[in-house]
Design a protein around this motif. Structure first.
Motif, PDB file in Angstrom:
ATOM      1  N   ASP A 143      11.629  64.148   6.590  1.00 39.82           N
ATOM      2  CA  ASP A 143      11.484  62.856   5.601  1.00 39.82           C
ATOM      3  C   ASP A 143      12.943  62.375   5.054  1.00 39.82           C
ATOM      4  O   ASP A 143      13.539  63.237   4.364  1.00 39.82           O
ATOM      5  CB  ASP A 143      10.585  63.343   4.475  1.00 39.82           C
ATOM      6  CG  ASP A 143      10.065  62.227   3.609  1.00 39.82           C
ATOM      7  OD1 ASP A 143      10.632  61.103   3.759  1.00 39.82           O
ATOM      8  OD2 ASP A 143       9.152  62.555   2.886  1.00 39.82           O
ATOM      9  N   LEU A 144      13.604  61.244   5.534  1.00 35.16           N
ATOM     10  CA  LEU A 144      14.649  60.929   5.033  1.00 35.16           C
ATOM     11  C   LEU A 144      14.744  60.113   3.875  1.00 35.16           C
ATOM     12  O   LEU A 144      13.672  59.321   3.505  1.00 35.16           O
ATOM     13  CB  LEU A 144      15.245  60.062   6.204  1.00 35.16           C
ATOM     14  CG  LEU A 144      15.704  60.582   7.433  1.00 35.16           C
ATOM     15  CD1 LEU A 144      14.777  61.284   8.179  1.00 35.16           C
ATOM     16  CD2 LEU A 144      16.587  59.679   8.347  1.00 35.16           C
ATOM     17  N   PRO A 145      15.601  60.358   2.873  1.00 37.26           N
ATOM     18  CA  PRO A 145      15.686  59.403   1.721  1.00 37.26           C
ATOM     19  C   PRO A 145      15.768  58.059   2.289  1.00 37.26           C
ATOM     20  O   PRO A 145      16.455  57.664   3.128  1.00 37.26           O
ATOM     21  CB  PRO A 145      16.888  59.872   1.108  1.00 37.26           C
ATOM     22  CG  PRO A 145      17.162  61.262   1.482  1.00 37.26           C
ATOM     23  CD  PRO A 145      16.534  61.135   2.779  1.00 37.26           C
ATOM     24  N   LYS A 146      15.534  57.115   1.346  1.00 36.31           N
ATOM     25  CA  LYS A 146      15.457  55.509   1.683  1.00 36.31           C
ATOM     26  C   LYS A 146      17.109  55.210   2.077  1.00 36.31           C
ATOM     27  O   LYS A 146      18.055  55.821   1.071  1.00 36.31           O
ATOM     28  CB  LYS A 146      15.077  54.527   0.902  1.00 36.31           C
ATOM     29  CG  LYS A 146      13.554  54.693   0.925  1.00 36.31           C
ATOM     30  CD  LYS A 146      13.112  53.627  -0.164  1.00 36.31           C
ATOM     31  CE  LYS A 146      11.513  53.763   0.032  1.00 36.31           C
ATOM     32  NZ  LYS A 146      10.562  52.877  -1.210  1.00 36.31           N
ATOM     33  N   ASN A 147      17.474  54.129   2.841  1.00 38.73           N
ATOM     34  CA  ASN A 147      18.944  53.810   2.872  1.00 38.73           C
ATOM     35  C   ASN A 147      19.795  54.989   3.548  1.00 38.73           C
ATOM     36  O   ASN A 147      20.993  54.744   3.242  1.00 38.73           O
ATOM     37  CB  ASN A 147      19.410  53.210   1.742  1.00 38.73           C
ATOM     38  CG  ASN A 147      18.740  52.139   1.205  1.00 38.73           C
ATOM     39  OD1 ASN A 147      18.041  51.324   1.988  1.00 38.73           O
ATOM     40  ND2 ASN A 147      18.362  52.045  -0.023  1.00 38.73           N
ATOM     41  N   THR A 148      19.229  55.881   4.335  1.00 36.29           N
ATOM     42  CA  THR A 148      20.056  56.756   4.965  1.00 36.29           C
ATOM     43  C   THR A 148      19.561  56.854   6.554  1.00 36.29           C
ATOM     44  O   THR A 148      18.364  56.412   6.814  1.00 36.29           O
ATOM     45  CB  THR A 148      19.899  58.286   4.638  1.00 36.29           C
ATOM     46  OG1 THR A 148      18.531  58.615   4.787  1.00 36.29           O
ATOM     47  CG2 THR A 148      20.097  58.647   3.097  1.00 36.29           C
ATOM     48  N   ARG A 149      20.375  57.166   7.685  1.00 35.22           N
ATOM     49  CA  ARG A 149      20.227  57.261   8.972  1.00 35.22           C
ATOM     50  C   ARG A 149      20.426  58.590   9.325  1.00 35.22           C
ATOM     51  O   ARG A 149      21.400  59.448   8.936  1.00 35.22           O
ATOM     52  CB  ARG A 149      21.079  56.259   9.501  1.00 35.22           C
ATOM     53  CG  ARG A 149      20.604  54.872   9.163  1.00 35.22           C
ATOM     54  CD  ARG A 149      21.457  53.837  10.091  1.00 35.22           C
ATOM     55  NE  ARG A 149      21.746  52.545   9.519  1.00 35.22           N
ATOM     56  CZ  ARG A 149      22.400  51.586   9.788  1.00 35.22           C
ATOM     57  NH1 ARG A 149      23.544  51.866  10.485  1.00 35.22           N
ATOM     58  NH2 ARG A 149      21.989  50.400   9.307  1.00 35.22           N
ATOM     59  N   PRO A 150      19.770  59.156  10.403  1.00 35.61           N
ATOM     60  CA  PRO A 150      20.138  60.330  10.893  1.00 35.61           C
ATOM     61  C   PRO A 150      21.202  60.250  11.806  1.00 35.61           C
ATOM     62  O   PRO A 150      21.512  59.268  12.467  1.00 35.61           O
ATOM     63  CB  PRO A 150      18.887  60.779  11.762  1.00 35.61           C
ATOM     64  CG  PRO A 150      18.333  59.343  12.302  1.00 35.61           C
ATOM     65  CD  PRO A 150      18.532  58.676  11.003  1.00 35.61           C
ATOM     66  N   THR A 151      22.479  61.297  11.980  1.00 37.73           N
ATOM     67  CA  THR A 151      23.516  61.299  12.704  1.00 37.73           C
ATOM     68  C   THR A 151      23.379  62.532  13.632  1.00 37.73           C
ATOM     69  O   THR A 151      23.731  62.374  14.705  1.00 37.73           O
ATOM     70  CB  THR A 151      24.657  61.462  12.020  1.00 37.73           C
ATOM     71  OG1 THR A 151      24.757  62.411  11.007  1.00 37.73           O
ATOM     72  CG2 THR A 151      24.935  60.490  11.092  1.00 37.73           C
ATOM     73  N   ASN A 152      22.978  63.539  13.207  1.00 35.74           N
ATOM     74  CA  ASN A 152      22.639  64.737  14.148  1.00 35.74           C
ATOM     75  C   ASN A 152      21.638  65.585  14.029  1.00 35.74           C
ATOM     76  O   ASN A 152      21.131  65.585  12.730  1.00 35.74           O
ATOM     77  CB  ASN A 152      24.034  65.471  14.140  1.00 35.74           C
ATOM     78  CG  ASN A 152      25.399  65.026  14.457  1.00 35.74           C
ATOM     79  OD1 ASN A 152      25.778  64.536  15.539  1.00 35.74           O
ATOM     80  ND2 ASN A 152      26.179  64.700  13.431  1.00 35.74           N
ATOM     81  N   LEU A 153      21.135  66.116  15.144  1.00 34.96           N
ATOM     82  CA  LEU A 153      20.141  67.043  14.985  1.00 34.96           C
ATOM     83  C   LEU A 153      20.912  68.382  15.433  1.00 34.96           C
ATOM     84  O   LEU A 153      21.420  68.635  16.460  1.00 34.96           O
ATOM     85  CB  LEU A 153      18.985  66.802  16.022  1.00 34.96           C
ATOM     86  CG  LEU A 153      17.921  67.927  16.082  1.00 34.96           C
ATOM     87  CD1 LEU A 153      17.075  68.044  14.965  1.00 34.96           C
ATOM     88  CD2 LEU A 153      16.888  67.566  17.266  1.00 34.96           C
ATOM     89  N   HIS A 154      20.437  69.664  14.397  1.00 34.67           N
ATOM     90  CA  HIS A 154      21.230  70.658  14.703  1.00 34.67           C
ATOM     91  C   HIS A 154      19.954  71.629  15.066  1.00 34.67           C
ATOM     92  O   HIS A 154      19.054  71.975  14.441  1.00 34.67           O
ATOM     93  CB  HIS A 154      21.995  71.345  13.537  1.00 34.67           C
ATOM     94  CG  HIS A 154      23.069  70.418  12.997  1.00 34.67           C
ATOM     95  ND1 HIS A 154      24.243  70.648  13.517  1.00 34.67           N
ATOM     96  CD2 HIS A 154      22.974  69.658  12.145  1.00 34.67           C
ATOM     97  CE1 HIS A 154      25.015  69.661  13.074  1.00 34.67           C
ATOM     98  NE2 HIS A 154      24.363  69.017  12.050  1.00 34.67           N
TER      99      HIS A 154
END
Length: 178
Positions: A143-154
């Protein structure tokens, strides 16, 4: 036709057949793309290894506002992101996987744990195992906060192994439910 010419043609034909057969057998075969779900993209990232497990992202979709299952509904606090992964065991014993160890990094540097509600509603494993030299595919929900994007998965095989990092593509995500 003389025997020398006939022998030469037979030899030439056999050589061409052998060369063609070797080329067909050794030529790299393209990997077929995974069947993508609606609005899902192929992240086209390299597989990574943590311990005796190899992790490969095969589908990515973010911007999901709600998930619906047979037993519940869950609205995102921000926007849900679903990462479909395939985990392959490189060992001769079962591999235990605790998906609570995986983290998603955002463009603002923050890291997120797995969203347990969305994971359970979509009946995806919080913990699972993969057979010896086997493979398993499932979804990780965040669940990402609004106006953010994922960059990496660890991802991590277990608490003893260091995490491996899978870079994710930058993208604007349309909203919708899953």
């Amino acid at each position: 036709m003389n025997n020398r010419l006939l022998s030469g043609l037979i030899g030439l034909t056999a050589g061409i057949a052998a060369t063609t057969g070797a080329a067909v057998a050794l030529w790299p075969k393209p990997t077929p793309p995974a069947d993508l779900r609606p609005l899902e993209i192929n992240p086209d990232t390299p597989a990574v290894r943590s311990g005796n497990l190899t992790f490969d992202t095969i589908g990515l979709r973010c911007g999901i506002i709600t998930v619906v299952g047979t037993h519940a509904e869950h609205w995102a606090k921000g926007r849900l992101c679903r990462v479909r992964i395939t985990v392959t065991s490189q060992d001769s014993v079962f591999g235990e996987i605790d998906n609570n160890l995986h983290r998603l990094t955002l463009d603002n540097g923050r890291t997120l744990p797995l969203d347990r509600e969305a994971t359970q509603i979509k009946r995806q494993p919080l913990e699972t195992e993969v057979a010896a030299h086997g493979q398993i595919t499932y979804d990780l929900w965040f669940d990402l906060p609004k106006n953010t994007r994922p960059t990496n998965l660890h991802v991590r095989a277990n608490e003893e192994e260091p995490p491996a990092t899978i870079p994710l593509p930058e993208r604007d995500w349309t909203e919708g439910s899953a």
